[in-house]
Design a protein around this motif. Structure first.
Motif, PDB file in Angstrom:
ATOM      1  N   ILE A 274      -7.658   7.123   4.204  1.00  0.00           N
ATOM      2  CA  ILE A 274      -6.374   6.478   3.911  1.00  0.00           C
ATOM      3  C   ILE A 274      -5.861   6.913   2.538  1.00  0.00           C
ATOM      4  CG2 ILE A 274      -5.325   4.241   3.369  1.00  0.00           C
ATOM      5  CD1 ILE A 274      -5.502   4.805   6.313  1.00  0.00           C
ATOM      6  N   SER A 275      -6.762   6.998   1.580  1.00  0.00           N
ATOM      7  CA  SER A 275      -6.356   7.428   0.237  1.00  0.00           C
ATOM      8  C   SER A 275      -5.772   8.840   0.283  1.00  0.00           C
ATOM      9  CB  SER A 275      -7.555   7.384  -0.717  1.00  0.00           C
ATOM     10  OG  SER A 275      -8.063   6.075  -0.813  1.00  0.00           O
ATOM     11  N   HIS A 276      -6.424   9.707   1.035  1.00  0.00           N
ATOM     12  CA  HIS A 276      -5.926  11.084   1.150  1.00  0.00           C
ATOM     13  C   HIS A 276      -4.574  11.119   1.857  1.00  0.00           C
ATOM     14  CE1 HIS A 276      -5.512  14.997   3.234  1.00  0.00           C
ATOM     15  NE2 HIS A 276      -5.981  15.485   2.082  1.00  0.00           N
ATOM     16  N   ASP A 277      -4.446  10.312   2.945  1.00  0.00           N
ATOM     17  CA  ASP A 277      -3.194  10.296   3.699  1.00  0.00           C
ATOM     18  C   ASP A 277      -2.031   9.787   2.862  1.00  0.00           C
ATOM     19  OD1 ASP A 277      -4.460  11.310   5.883  1.00  0.00           O
ATOM     20  OD2 ASP A 277      -4.735   9.377   6.898  1.00  0.00           O
ATOM     21  N   PHE A 278      -2.289   8.812   2.003  1.00  0.00           N
ATOM     22  CA  PHE A 278      -1.213   8.280   1.162  1.00  0.00           C
ATOM     23  C   PHE A 278      -0.944   9.181  -0.046  1.00  0.00           C
ATOM     24  CE2 PHE A 278      -1.717   4.388   3.524  1.00  0.00           C
ATOM     25  CZ  PHE A 278      -0.484   3.767   3.420  1.00  0.00           C
TER      26      PHE A 278
END
Length: 387
Positions: A274-278
Motif C-alpha cells: 500500500i505504501s508503494h502504491d500510494f
C-alpha cells in the motif's frame, strides 16, 4: 488471594469425601442402633416373661412375700444391669428392684432419679398395662438417662369354685435398661471407623495429587504459551503430544499461532504494498505540480500534464476505495474486480507519469507496441499498481 485449579480440586474432593463418609457413618449408625434396640427389646421381653413365670403366680397365691419377689427382681436386675418393676392390674407399683446403685448411665451415675411408689398412672396417666409395648426415653423424667422400657402383661391361671381353670389379668412386668451400652458400642464403632477413613482420605489425596499434577502441568504450560502468543511471539511450541483433550487443545493453539503468524506476515506485506502504491502517484503529482509552479513546464504543455495529474488522482481515489473494501479479502487474498480495458492505453499513462524523471536523467523511454490497442480482462487498478 488467588487459588489455583489444584487447590479448588483438593477442596472440592475433601468436601465430597468428608460428606460421603459422614453420610455413610450416619446411615450405618442409625440402622445399627435400630437393630441393637430391637434386639435388646426382644431380650427384655423374654426376660420379663421369665421373671413373671417365677414370681407373679407365687406372689398372688401367697407363696412369695413382697420381699421375696423384690429379691428375685434384684437378682435379675443385677444380671441385666436394669431395673425391674411389678405393677398390678390396678396400676399400683407393688415391687421394684433395688437398682439405684446398679443401673448406671454414660457418666457412671445411677440412672434412677428417685424411688418410685404409688401408681403407674401418676407417671403416665394413659399407661396401657394390658398391652405389650416398648418405649425409649427417660420414662417421663423418672430416669436421668435414656432407657429402653418394655411392658409385658402378666396373667395367672387358677382353679375357680367349680374346679375349672380360669385366667385373669395380674398386671405387668416393666423392665428398664439404660441405653448406655448401645451408645458405648456406637462410640466404639465411630472410633474404629475414623482411622480407616483418615487412611482412605490420605491415600485418595496422594492419587489425586499424582493425577492432578499430570493434568495441571500441561495446563500451566498452555497458559505460558498463550502469554507468549499475546506478546506476538508465535514461534513458541507447547510441546504437548498427548492424545487426550489437552493434546488436542495444544495442537489447536499451535495451529492458531501459525495462522496468526501468517496473518502478521500478510499485514507487513500489505502495508509495504500500500505504501508503494500510494507513494508512486503522490510522487508524480508532486513533481508535476512543482514543475508547473516553477515554470519548468511551459503553459502550452500544461494541459497534458494536468491530465496526468488527474489520472494519478483518480488512481489514488481507487486505491483509497480499495482500502475500504478490505472486507472482500478471502484467504488473505484481495478480491479482483475484473474488467476489459486497453493495456496499451494503461501503459502509456504510466509512462507519462515517469516522463519528467526520465528527462532529468536523460533516459529516454519508448513504447514499442505492435498494435494501437490491446484489450485485456483484468483488474485495472491492480494492474496499474504493479506497472
Amino acid at each position: 488471594m488467588q487459588h489455583s485449579i489444584l487447590d479448588r480440586i483438593y477442596i472440592a474432593f475433601l468436601i465430597i469425601l468428608v460428606a460421603s463418609f459422614g453420610i455413610l457413618l450416619i446411615f450405618v449408625s442409625y440402622y445399627t442402633r435400630q437393630f441393637m434396640l430391637t434386639d435388646r427389646k426382644n431380650t427384655l421381653y423374654n426376660e420379663a416373661n421369665l421373671i413373671a413365670s417365677q414370681t407373679i403366680a407365687a406372689y398372688n397365691t401367697g407363696e412369695f412375700s413382697k420381699q421375696d419377689m423384690e429379691n428375685i427382681f434384684d437378682y435379675y436386675a443385677g444380671i441385666l444391669n436394669a431395673d425391674v418393676w411389678y405393677v398390678d392390674e390396678k396400676g399400683e407399683i407393688i415391687a421394684t428392684s433395688d437398682s439405684l446403685s446398679k443401673a448406671v448411665n454414660s457418666a457412671g451415675d445411677a440412672v434412677i432419679r428417685k424411688r418410685v411408689t404409688g401408681s403407674i398412672y401418676e407417671i403416665f396417666p394413659d399407661y396401657e398395662i394390658d398391652k405389650m409395648f416398648s418405649k425409649t426415653g427417660k420414662f417421663n423424667n423418672t430416669f436421668a438417662d435414656n432407657m429402653i422400657s418394655v411392658n409385658v402383661p402378666v396373667t395367672i391361671t387358677f382353679l375357680n369354685t367349680m374346679n375349672k381353670k380360669d385366667v385373669r389379668r395380674a398386671g405387668a412386668i416393666i423392665i428398664h435398661e439404660s441405653t448406655y451400652q448401645i451408645n458405648n458400642i456406637l462410640r466404639n464403632i465411630y472410633s474404629v471407623c475414623i482411622l480407616p477413613c483418615l487412611v482412605i482420605i490420605a491415600i485418595a489425596f496422594i492419587f489425586l495429587g499424582i493425577i492432578s499434577h499430570k493434568i495441571i502441568r500441561p495446563v500451566r504450560r498452555l497458559s505460558d504459551v498463550a502469554a507468549e502468543y499475546s506478546k506476538g511471539n508465535f514461534d513458541v511450541e507447547a510441546g504437548i503430544n498427548t492424545k487426550d483433550e489437552i493434546g488436542h487443545l495444544a495442537d489447536s493453539m499451535e495451529y492458531m499461532a501459525g495462522e496468526l503468524s501468517k496473518l502478521e506476515d500478510y499485514r507487513k506485506d500489505f502495508v509495504s504494498n500500500i505504501s508503494h502504491d500510494f507513494r508512486s502517484p503522490l510522487t508524480s503529482i508532486k513533481g508535476y505540480i512543482q514543475a508547473m509552479k516553477d515554470g519548468v513546464i511551459p503553459p502550452e504543455k500544461q494541459d497534458k500534464y494536468f491530465d496526468i495529474v488527474l489520472n494519478e488522482t483518480n488512481r489514488l481515489i481507487k486505491l483509497t476505495q480499495g482500502l475500504l473494501e478490505l472486507d472482500n479479502l478471502e484467504n488473505y487474498g484481495p478480491y479482483l474486480k475484473l474488467g476489459d480495458f486497453d493495456m496499451v492505453d494503461l501503459i502509456t499513462n504510466t509512462l507519462n507519469t515517469f516522463e519528467m524523471k526520465s528527462e532529468k536523467k536523460n533516459v529516454p523511454i519508448y513504447l514499442n507496441n505492435h498494435a494501437e490497442n490491446t484489450i485485456v480482462t483484468a483488474d485495472k487498478t491492480k494492474t496499474a499498481g504493479f506497472l
